[in-house]
Scaffold this motif. Structure first.
Motif, mmCIF file in Angstrom:
data_model
loop_
_atom_site.group_PDB
_atom_site.id
_atom_site.type_symbol
_atom_site.label_atom_id
_atom_site.label_comp_id
_atom_site.label_asym_id
_atom_site.label_seq_id
_atom_site.Cartn_x
_atom_site.Cartn_y
_atom_site.Cartn_z
ATOM 1 N N PRO A 1 0.945 -1.099 -0.066
ATOM 2 C CA PRO A 1 0.058 -0.102 -0.006
ATOM 3 C C PRO A 1 0.841 1.249 -0.049
ATOM 4 O O PRO A 1 2.049 1.309 0.174
ATOM 5 C CB PRO A 1 -0.852 -0.257 1.348
ATOM 6 N N LEU A 2 0.512 2.622 -0.280
ATOM 7 C CA LEU A 2 0.751 3.573 -0.018
ATOM 8 C C LEU A 2 0.506 3.980 1.555
ATOM 9 O O LEU A 2 -0.828 4.162 1.559
ATOM 10 C CB LEU A 2 0.473 4.611 -1.050
ATOM 11 N N TRP A 3 1.340 4.372 2.416
ATOM 12 C CA TRP A 3 1.129 4.745 3.734
ATOM 13 C C TRP A 3 1.736 6.192 3.908
ATOM 14 O O TRP A 3 2.926 5.975 3.861
ATOM 15 C CB TRP A 3 1.396 3.700 4.679
ATOM 16 N N ASN A 4 1.091 7.119 4.045
ATOM 17 C CA ASN A 4 1.625 8.321 4.330
ATOM 18 C C ASN A 4 2.634 8.655 3.244
ATOM 19 O O ASN A 4 3.802 9.267 3.681
ATOM 20 C CB ASN A 4 2.294 8.317 5.883
ATOM 21 N N LEU A 5 2.068 8.576 2.207
ATOM 22 C CA LEU A 5 2.834 8.916 0.942
ATOM 23 C C LEU A 5 3.966 8.061 0.495
ATOM 24 O O LEU A 5 4.523 8.215 -0.546
ATOM 25 C CB LEU A 5 3.261 10.580 0.834
ATOM 26 N N THR A 6 4.224 7.001 1.518
ATOM 27 C CA THR A 6 5.291 6.379 0.916
ATOM 28 C C THR A 6 5.158 4.598 1.381
ATOM 29 O O THR A 6 3.996 4.328 1.604
ATOM 30 C CB THR A 6 6.780 6.740 1.861
ATOM 31 N N ILE A 7 6.141 3.902 1.290
ATOM 32 C CA ILE A 7 5.916 2.478 1.438
ATOM 33 C C ILE A 7 5.928 2.240 3.048
ATOM 34 O O ILE A 7 6.515 2.767 3.870
ATOM 35 C CB ILE A 7 7.090 1.571 0.862
ATOM 36 N N ASN B 1 -5.983 9.928 -4.952
ATOM 37 C CA ASN B 1 -5.668 10.205 -6.193
ATOM 38 C C ASN B 1 -4.445 10.786 -6.563
ATOM 39 O O ASN B 1 -4.266 11.881 -6.313
ATOM 40 C CB ASN B 1 -6.934 10.608 -7.202
ATOM 41 N N TYR B 2 -3.519 9.916 -7.059
ATOM 42 C CA TYR B 2 -2.165 10.332 -7.251
ATOM 43 C C TYR B 2 -1.514 10.334 -8.599
ATOM 44 O O TYR B 2 -0.397 10.760 -8.890
ATOM 45 C CB TYR B 2 -1.012 9.675 -6.373
ATOM 46 N N GLU C 1 -0.722 17.405 -10.416
ATOM 47 C CA GLU C 1 -0.642 17.917 -9.121
ATOM 48 C C GLU C 1 -0.042 17.434 -7.976
ATOM 49 O O GLU C 1 0.691 17.466 -7.034
ATOM 50 C CB GLU C 1 -1.876 18.840 -8.704
ATOM 51 N N ALA C 2 -0.766 16.039 -7.901
ATOM 52 C CA ALA C 2 -0.637 14.949 -6.863
ATOM 53 C C ALA C 2 0.698 14.074 -7.014
ATOM 54 O O ALA C 2 1.059 13.493 -6.034
ATOM 55 C CB ALA C 2 -1.608 14.293 -6.649
ATOM 56 N N MET D 1 5.192 8.769 -3.503
ATOM 57 C CA MET D 1 6.782 8.162 -3.063
ATOM 58 C C MET D 1 6.663 6.679 -2.773
ATOM 59 O O MET D 1 7.539 6.172 -1.920
ATOM 60 C CB MET D 1 7.374 8.952 -1.947
ATOM 61 N N ALA D 2 5.547 5.834 -3.165
ATOM 62 C CA ALA D 2 5.535 4.424 -2.789
ATOM 63 C C ALA D 2 5.956 3.557 -4.185
ATOM 64 O O ALA D 2 6.937 3.087 -4.245
ATOM 65 C CB ALA D 2 4.139 3.971 -2.299
ATOM 66 N N ALA D 3 5.048 3.761 -5.085
ATOM 67 C CA ALA D 3 5.163 2.920 -6.439
ATOM 68 C C ALA D 3 6.357 3.584 -7.137
ATOM 69 O O ALA D 3 7.381 2.810 -7.684
ATOM 70 C CB ALA D 3 4.148 2.906 -7.308
ATOM 71 N N ASN D 4 6.755 4.814 -7.007
ATOM 72 C CA ASN D 4 7.733 5.647 -7.734
ATOM 73 C C ASN D 4 8.954 5.475 -7.024
ATOM 74 O O ASN D 4 10.073 4.681 -7.603
ATOM 75 C CB ASN D 4 7.613 7.116 -7.630
#
Length: 210
Positions: free
Chosen positions: A93-99, A143-144, A148-149, A154-157
């Motif tokens: 998952p994405l948690w708090n913008l990251t992994i 929605n990332y 803009e988002a 910073m998880a999948a990327n």
């Protein structure tokens, strides 16, 4: 074909979309040798000074502490699992913008010069896992994908930059389910459509194995 699935969510599939993605992928995978590395179920002490102390003690022949022994064993187990795989599937998952931190710990274990990459005589990085393929399965409630988002994601990327950019794995499929928390009235449809894509990714991999 040896498939390693790195599962990085310990919430049940009834509550967590990435856990459901993991289950859906496994259910639709056939004709391969599959192993799951559950980062929450494994003993994975966090990467820090204790690991470097352990390396130094190995050199000098000193006795290791319990934590140092656990770190070395965990790091080796993660490396062995990755080394044995032809295809690596990351479900997270994405948690708090990251992994999740536990997934980051797994990456820390295998992000090793001489194992995942190296530097040549000119100081240029050389990828050492170009013989492996990877699949990304990621869920994020917001929605990332918008311009803009996207910079905040910073998880999948991060995962793609590490396993594709540094390690050199060929990312053959990517399924991202997003927006189900931001649009609860559409959540059921968003998740169902995403899970269909997950099942298709598993079936595509199974077809290659046959």
């Amino acid at each position: 074909m040896n498939v390693l699935v790195v599962k990085a969510n310990n919430r049940p599939a009834t509550e967590a979309v990435s856990s459901k993605m993991y289950e859906t992928f496994i259910e639709n995978l056939q004709g391969v040798n599959v192993t799951t590395y559950d980062v929450f179920a494994e003993d994975t002490p966090y990467f820090g000074q204790e690991l470097f102390d352990a390396f130094a003690k190995l050199q000098s022949g000193e006795e290791l502490t319990d934590v140092e022994q656990r770190l070395l064993a965990a790091k080796q187990k993660a490396k062995d699992a990755l080394a044995a795989a032809d295809v690596v599937v990351f479900a997270f998952p994405l948690w708090n913008l990251t992994i999740p931190a536990k997934l980051h710990t797994f990456i820390d274990y295998v992000y090793e010069a001489g194992f995942a990459f190296k530097y040549d005589e000119n100081g240029q990085m050389v990828q050492l896992m170009t013989d492996k393929k990877a699949i990304i399965l990621n869920a994020r409630g917001g929605n990332y994908s918008s311009p803009e988002a996207a910079p905040m994601e910073m998880a999948a990327n991060y995962m793609k930059n590490v396993i594709g950019g540094v390690f050199g794995m060929n990312i053959i499929d990517e399924v991202i389910i997003e927006g189900h928390a931001a649009a609860p009235d559409q959540a059921e449809s968003i998740i169902a459509q995403g899970l269909e894509r997950v099942a298709e990714a598993a079936k595509n991999l199974s077809a290659v194995a046959v």
